[in-house]
Design a protein around this motif. Sequence first.
Motif, PDB file in Angstrom:
ATOM      1  N   VAL A  30       0.929  -1.216   0.066  1.00  0.00           N
ATOM      2  CA  VAL A  30       0.008  -0.147   0.008  1.00  0.00           C
ATOM      3  C   VAL A  30       0.828   1.284   0.022  1.00  0.00           C
ATOM      4  N   ARG A  31       1.968   1.309   0.846  1.00  0.00           N
ATOM      5  CA  ARG A  31       2.766   2.573   0.979  1.00  0.00           C
ATOM      6  C   ARG A  31       3.574   2.463  -0.304  1.00  0.00           C
ATOM      7  N   LEU A  32       3.996   1.367  -1.069  1.00  0.00           N
ATOM      8  CA  LEU A  32       4.684   1.821  -2.695  1.00  0.00           C
ATOM      9  C   LEU A  32       3.670   2.383  -3.604  1.00  0.00           C
ATOM     10  N   ALA A  33       2.199   1.888  -3.579  1.00  0.00           N
ATOM     11  CA  ALA A  33       1.596   2.439  -4.351  1.00  0.00           C
ATOM     12  C   ALA A  33       1.195   3.890  -4.130  1.00  0.00           C
ATOM     13  N   GLU A  34       1.162   4.064  -2.962  1.00  0.00           N
ATOM     14  CA  GLU A  34       0.812   5.601  -2.684  1.00  0.00           C
ATOM     15  C   GLU A  34       2.375   6.340  -2.983  1.00  0.00           C
ATOM     16  N   ALA A  35       3.374   5.987  -2.695  1.00  0.00           N
ATOM     17  CA  ALA A  35       4.538   6.551  -3.131  1.00  0.00           C
ATOM     18  C   ALA A  35       4.486   6.989  -4.675  1.00  0.00           C
ATOM     19  N   GLU A  36       4.314   5.750  -5.485  1.00  0.00           N
ATOM     20  CA  GLU A  36       4.031   6.160  -6.787  1.00  0.00           C
ATOM     21  C   GLU A  36       3.267   7.289  -7.431  1.00  0.00           C
ATOM     22  N   ARG A  37       2.047   7.157  -6.555  1.00  0.00           N
ATOM     23  CA  ARG A  37       1.060   8.563  -6.606  1.00  0.00           C
ATOM     24  C   ARG A  37       1.709   9.829  -6.618  1.00  0.00           C
ATOM     25  N   PHE A  38       2.431   9.838  -5.341  1.00  0.00           N
ATOM     26  CA  PHE A  38       3.086  11.139  -5.010  1.00  0.00           C
ATOM     27  C   PHE A  38       3.991  11.408  -5.955  1.00  0.00           C
ATOM     28  N   HIS A  39       4.759  10.522  -6.615  1.00  0.00           N
ATOM     29  CA  HIS A  39       5.761  10.589  -7.682  1.00  0.00           C
ATOM     30  C   HIS A  39       5.128  11.205  -8.974  1.00  0.00           C
ATOM     31  N   GLU A  40       3.844  10.819  -9.184  1.00  0.00           N
ATOM     32  CA  GLU A  40       3.148  11.321 -10.422  1.00  0.00           C
ATOM     33  C   GLU A  40       2.773  12.604 -10.217  1.00  0.00           C
ATOM     34  N   GLU A  41       2.352  13.050  -8.884  1.00  0.00           N
ATOM     35  CA  GLU A  41       1.836  14.348  -8.631  1.00  0.00           C
ATOM     36  C   GLU A  41       3.292  15.309  -8.808  1.00  0.00           C
ATOM     37  N   LYS A  42       4.529  14.784  -8.249  1.00  0.00           N
ATOM     38  CA  LYS A  42       5.589  15.414  -8.402  1.00  0.00           C
ATOM     39  C   LYS A  42       5.868  15.931 -10.014  1.00  0.00           C
ATOM     40  N   GLU A  43       5.576  14.858 -10.737  1.00  0.00           N
ATOM     41  CA  GLU A  43       5.986  15.096 -12.109  1.00  0.00           C
ATOM     42  C   GLU A  43       4.960  16.191 -12.769  1.00  0.00           C
ATOM     43  N   ALA A  44       3.737  15.862 -12.384  1.00  0.00           N
ATOM     44  CA  ALA A  44       2.728  16.848 -12.803  1.00  0.00           C
ATOM     45  C   ALA A  44       3.059  18.531 -12.436  1.00  0.00           C
ATOM     46  N   LEU A  45       3.337  18.598 -11.163  1.00  0.00           N
ATOM     47  CA  LEU A  45       3.755  19.888 -10.809  1.00  0.00           C
ATOM     48  C   LEU A  45       5.319  20.416 -11.296  1.00  0.00           C
ATOM     49  N   ALA A  46       6.189  19.493 -11.425  1.00  0.00           N
ATOM     50  CA  ALA A  46       7.289  19.714 -12.215  1.00  0.00           C
ATOM     51  C   ALA A  46       7.065  20.381 -13.486  1.00  0.00           C
ATOM     52  N   GLY A  47       6.151  19.828 -14.246  1.00  0.00           N
ATOM     53  CA  GLY A  47       5.653  20.545 -15.745  1.00  0.00           C
ATOM     54  C   GLY A  47       5.349  21.871 -15.535  1.00  0.00           C
ATOM     55  N   LYS A  48       4.480  22.114 -14.514  1.00  0.00           N
ATOM     56  CA  LYS A  48       4.043  23.887 -14.352  1.00  0.00           C
ATOM     57  C   LYS A  48       5.441  24.547 -14.100  1.00  0.00           C
ATOM     58  N   LEU A  49       6.072  23.939 -13.089  1.00  0.00           N
ATOM     59  CA  LEU A  49       7.194  24.785 -12.567  1.00  0.00           C
ATOM     60  C   LEU A  49       8.223  25.023 -13.807  1.00  0.00           C
ATOM     61  N   THR A  50       8.289  23.772 -14.714  1.00  0.00           N
ATOM     62  CA  THR A  50       9.253  23.961 -15.856  1.00  0.00           C
ATOM     63  C   THR A  50       8.744  25.047 -16.918  1.00  0.00           C
ATOM     64  N   GLU A  51       7.683  25.314 -17.068  1.00  0.00           N
ATOM     65  CA  GLU A  51       6.793  26.211 -17.797  1.00  0.00           C
ATOM     66  C   GLU A  51       7.449  27.683 -17.651  1.00  0.00           C
ATOM     67  N   ARG A  52       7.711  27.903 -16.181  1.00  0.00           N
ATOM     68  CA  ARG A  52       7.948  29.152 -15.569  1.00  0.00           C
ATOM     69  C   ARG A  52       9.431  29.526 -15.480  1.00  0.00           C
ATOM     70  N   TRP A  53      10.292  28.499 -15.010  1.00  0.00           N
ATOM     71  CA  TRP A  53      11.830  28.436 -15.191  1.00  0.00           C
ATOM     72  C   TRP A  53      12.514  27.625 -15.953  1.00  0.00           C
TER      73      TRP A  53
END
Length: 124
Positions: A30-53
């Motif tokens: 369960v922890r591993l699956a949730e960690a993967e979800r958090f990493h997906e959220e990180k990738e999505a947010l990184a895309g937005k920050l990449t647009e900025r910087w």
Amino acid sequence: MEIDSYLAEAGHRTAALATSHGLAVADAAVRLAEAERFHEEKEALAGKLTERWGEPHHVGLQTVRLRTGTEEIPEPWAELSLRVADVYLWQAAEHGRWVALGVADLDPDDEIQLLLVVTETDPP
């Protein structure tokens, strides 16, 4: 996101953008699956920050983590290296700040967090 207010602050700020609940005592699968979800959220947010910087640096923190045992590593980098394996790192030069984004999932006894760090301290 309050990143603009963080950019205006002196020193450094670490913000938990998302935190798991109950995973410190959860089954490893369960922890591993949730960690993967958090990493997906990180990738999505990184895309937005990449647009900025622009494209971020991808920085592994294992060497920094090892160095904390033998030398003084400045904050927030020392603490971050104990919690996060790697970060995306942007230099917000117009603000004189660094912006790091990572998932704190190294300690199985802690909740998983998506962390945003804004600091004027150069990475070690």
